[in-house]
Design an enzyme around this catalytic site. Sequence first.
Site, mmCIF file in Angstrom:
data_model
loop_
_atom_site.group_PDB
_atom_site.id
_atom_site.type_symbol
_atom_site.label_atom_id
_atom_site.label_comp_id
_atom_site.label_asym_id
_atom_site.label_seq_id
_atom_site.Cartn_x
_atom_site.Cartn_y
_atom_site.Cartn_z
ATOM 1 N N LYS A 139 2.511 6.095 -3.017
ATOM 2 C CA LYS A 139 3.563 6.863 -3.683
ATOM 3 C C LYS A 139 3.219 7.050 -5.162
ATOM 4 O O LYS A 139 3.351 8.136 -5.712
ATOM 5 C CB LYS A 139 4.903 6.142 -3.529
ATOM 6 C CG LYS A 139 6.074 6.877 -4.111
ATOM 7 C CD LYS A 139 7.364 6.110 -3.835
ATOM 8 C CE LYS A 139 8.563 6.844 -4.383
ATOM 9 N NZ LYS A 139 9.807 6.114 -4.081
ATOM 10 N N ASP A 165 0.812 -1.216 0.000
ATOM 11 C CA ASP A 165 0.000 0.000 0.000
ATOM 12 C C ASP A 165 0.846 1.268 0.000
ATOM 13 O O ASP A 165 0.465 2.273 -0.594
ATOM 14 C CB ASP A 165 -0.947 -0.004 1.203
ATOM 15 C CG ASP A 165 -2.083 -1.000 1.042
ATOM 16 O OD1 ASP A 165 -2.309 -1.475 -0.084
ATOM 17 O OD2 ASP A 165 -2.751 -1.292 2.045
ATOM 18 N N GLY A 166 2.023 1.232 0.611
ATOM 19 C CA GLY A 166 2.918 2.392 0.591
ATOM 20 C C GLY A 166 3.368 2.717 -0.821
ATOM 21 O O GLY A 166 3.396 3.887 -1.225
#
Length: 122
Positions: free
Chosen positions: A77, A72-73
């Site tokens: 981004k 998910d990061g």
Amino acid sequence: MKFAIFGNTYQAKKSSHAENLFRLLGQHNAQFCICREFHHFLTDDLHLNIPDAELFDGDDFRADMVISIGGDGTFLKAASRVGKKNIPILGINTGRLGFLADILPEEMEETFDEIYNNHYKV
């Protein structure tokens, strides 16, 4: 169809998923560009043989769809770099949970078949 590809740059053990992604894109004769940071990780750090592609920095890209391969990061981004381009993002989850990046690596082949047959919703 042209894809812009963002990826996780700190999970070397997940590199086989990236190799599979490029293999599938090649099978569909897809055009793609790769975030320079991710390309550097794959080629210089992991020594993978990645097909020639246009490299980009930040939000300086044009594509029909964005692919985020990571968790998910990585998805967030990619979303921040997509900004107001109004481009759909396909999140391939190589992380743990995957609330945003919800396609599993094992589902990539079926997913790309659906994309190329226009069987998807934005």
